[in-house]
Scaffold this motif. Sequence first.
Motif, short mmCIF file in Angstrom:
data_model
loop_
_atom_site.label_atom_id
_atom_site.label_comp_id
_atom_site.label_asym_id
_atom_site.label_seq_id
_atom_site.Cartn_x
_atom_site.Cartn_y
_atom_site.Cartn_z
N GLY A 158 -54.28 -19.58 -22.01
CA GLY A 158 -55.29 -20.52 -22.52
C GLY A 158 -55.83 -20.08 -23.87
N GLU A 159 -56.06 -18.80 -24.01
CA GLU A 159 -56.63 -18.25 -25.25
C GLU A 159 -55.59 -18.20 -26.37
OE1 GLU A 159 -57.71 -17.41 -22.28
OE2 GLU A 159 -59.89 -17.46 -22.48
N GLN A 160 -54.33 -18.12 -26.01
CA GLN A 160 -53.28 -18.14 -27.04
C GLN A 160 -53.29 -19.49 -27.76
OE1 GLN A 160 -49.49 -16.59 -25.85
NE2 GLN A 160 -48.39 -17.51 -27.57
N GLY B 118 -61.15 -10.72 -16.26
CA GLY B 118 -62.08 -11.34 -15.31
C GLY B 118 -62.74 -12.54 -15.95
N ARG B 119 -63.15 -13.50 -15.10
CA ARG B 119 -63.68 -14.77 -15.62
C ARG B 119 -64.88 -14.52 -16.53
NH1 ARG B 119 -61.62 -19.32 -13.54
NH2 ARG B 119 -62.20 -19.97 -15.64
N GLY B 120 -64.91 -15.27 -17.62
CA GLY B 120 -65.98 -15.09 -18.60
C GLY B 120 -65.73 -13.88 -19.50
N GLY B 121 -64.54 -13.29 -19.39
CA GLY B 121 -64.27 -12.01 -20.02
C GLY B 121 -64.15 -12.03 -21.53
N SER B 122 -64.10 -13.21 -22.13
CA SER B 122 -63.98 -13.20 -23.60
C SER B 122 -65.27 -12.72 -24.26
CB SER B 122 -63.55 -14.57 -24.12
OG SER B 122 -64.40 -15.57 -23.64
N GLY C 197 -59.41 -14.06 -26.79
CA GLY C 197 -60.29 -13.29 -25.91
C GLY C 197 -59.69 -13.17 -24.52
N PHE C 198 -60.38 -12.42 -23.65
CA PHE C 198 -60.07 -12.43 -22.21
C PHE C 198 -58.80 -11.64 -21.86
CE2 PHE C 198 -58.39 -15.39 -18.65
CZ PHE C 198 -59.17 -14.83 -17.65
N GLN C 199 -58.06 -11.16 -22.85
CA GLN C 199 -56.79 -10.53 -22.54
C GLN C 199 -56.61 -9.20 -23.24
OE1 GLN C 199 -53.44 -12.08 -25.25
NE2 GLN C 199 -54.36 -13.95 -24.46
N ALA D 66 -59.41 -25.13 -19.13
CA ALA D 66 -58.01 -24.70 -19.21
C ALA D 66 -57.72 -23.53 -18.26
CB ALA D 66 -57.66 -24.31 -20.64
N THR D 67 -58.63 -22.56 -18.23
CA THR D 67 -58.38 -21.39 -17.38
C THR D 67 -58.40 -21.80 -15.90
OG1 THR D 67 -59.46 -20.06 -19.07
CG2 THR D 67 -59.05 -18.99 -16.96
N ASP D 68 -59.35 -22.67 -15.53
CA ASP D 68 -59.38 -23.16 -14.15
C ASP D 68 -58.04 -23.80 -13.78
OD1 ASP D 68 -61.97 -22.36 -13.76
OD2 ASP D 68 -62.84 -24.32 -14.22
N VAL E 118 -61.89 -16.11 -29.41
CA VAL E 118 -61.93 -17.43 -28.77
C VAL E 118 -61.68 -17.35 -27.27
CG1 VAL E 118 -61.28 -18.76 -30.81
CG2 VAL E 118 -59.48 -17.82 -29.32
N SER E 119 -62.35 -18.27 -26.54
CA SER E 119 -62.03 -18.54 -25.14
C SER E 119 -60.96 -19.61 -25.11
CB SER E 119 -63.23 -19.13 -24.40
OG SER E 119 -64.27 -18.24 -24.32
N ALA E 120 -60.51 -19.94 -23.92
CA ALA E 120 -59.61 -21.08 -23.75
C ALA E 120 -60.42 -22.37 -23.83
CB ALA E 120 -58.92 -20.97 -22.40
N MET E 121 -59.75 -23.50 -24.05
CA MET E 121 -60.44 -24.80 -24.00
C MET E 121 -61.10 -24.94 -22.64
SD MET E 121 -57.63 -27.41 -25.55
CE MET E 121 -57.25 -27.48 -27.30
N1 ASP Z 1 -61.21 -18.42 -20.44
C1 ASP Z 1 -61.70 -17.39 -19.59
C2 ASP Z 1 -62.48 -17.94 -18.44
O1 ASP Z 1 -62.72 -19.10 -18.34
C3 ASP Z 1 -62.48 -16.36 -20.33
C4 ASP Z 1 -63.74 -16.89 -20.97
O2 ASP Z 1 -63.93 -18.08 -21.16
O3 ASP Z 1 -64.59 -16.07 -21.30
O4 ASP Z 1 -62.89 -17.18 -17.59
#
Ligand code: ASP
Length: 420
Positions: free
Chosen positions: A73-75, A149-153, A135-137, A46-48, A40-43
């Motif tokens: 966020g991913e937790q 890094g952003r989008g890392g999930s 994800g992402f961590q 949320a990360t922003d 999963v990504s964050a909502m």
């Molecule tokens: N939540 C993180 C982000 O926005 C990772 C992801 O969504 O892939 O970058």
Amino acid sequence: MARLVMKFGGTSLADVGRIAHVARHVKREAQAGHEVVVVVSAMSGATDALVRLTSEASALHDAREYDVVVATGEQVTAGLLAITLQGLGVSARSWLGWQIAIRTDGTHGGARITDIEAGDLIARFADGQVAIVAGFQGVGPDNRVTTLGRGGSDGSAVALAAAIQADRCDIYTDVDGVYTADPRIVPGAGRIARISYEEMLEMASLGARVLQTRSVEMAMVHQVRLQVRSSFEDPEAPASRYDHQPAAGTLVCDEDEIVEKQIVSGIAYSKDEAKVTLVKVADKPGVAARIFGPLARAGINVDMIVQNVSDDGKHTDLTFTVPENDLDKALDVIRSARKEIGYNDLVGSTNVVKISVIGIGMRSHAGVAATMFKALADKAINIQAITTSEIKVSVLIDSDYTELAARVLHTAYGLDSPDG
Ligand code: ASP
Ligand code: MG
């Protein structure tokens, strides 16, 4: 029975209602008897918000603590999805990066995965338990939390799929696949049923933002088959839609799996370009080195380069492109080297766009570039620079013509879909 990784992005997990919808997708696969890892990504947003908090706390912050904050966020979504699945009678357990462990290098904020200890997850498949992975961590060499890094999930999902040798990695997102062009500007754009890793890599790095570029690289290296599909579909739709039916998404795979290799599979554009022109540079050996050496040392990536024919045999104009964010830095670097380089004038501009046509079939076909140039010429669109690779032809044009050029090229290569 198959082994699957299912990855859900932020818009698919935006609130508890959406998470319930995602849970139904997961339940479908678990009930079909598949071994399932969910990433999963964050909502969305949320990360922003977390990134903003770290900057508010201090503009100059410790990257290790940035990771501690933005990884949360991913937790949240991992826990919420596990709770929701349990409520649906599906055995599920959440996992943070360090718990698995997803080991990474120590580059906080942009870490790379080095190893995944997936034994525990696999052991639990025997009891029918679904693993919900944040994800992402990951966890760095010093056991501190890292983020990818952003989008890392997307990368988390691909790496996990490789580690557990999944049959497929399903990337659920807010679009139903990869398109032949951006459907917002090219009305005739259609969904691509299959695309090779290499083509996807070009599309992703050129701004088709469906998949993170690094995750596509990883998928190519580990031969992980990716299915990009929409989470907004009805989770209980007839099962056939979720096998490899053309109706469901885009399969990103090895080109051997693609029978009909398109000469051009897609058109991509990147607005993140800036153009630098050096007017009247001396036309003699060593000048290019004096220009591009300092740029390279400053860490600036130069993409397209054009050198005009010299009129007088002594001087020439030289044009190149850099990422838009690097324009000011590039101009500074050139100005500081003015003495050594020697030029009359330096001009930078950002109203340019790079349009590319991409396709693995290009390797064995002539005339692909010629078609492009003719189509643009017919609309009086001026080409300012050109680059080609084995599977791509890119041109730099005035950004005012982005939409027109994309549409014209889409038509020229026969990509317009009848129902578009
Ligand atoms: N939540 C993180 C982000 O926005 C990772 C992801 O969504 O892939 O970058
Ligand atoms: Mg994403």
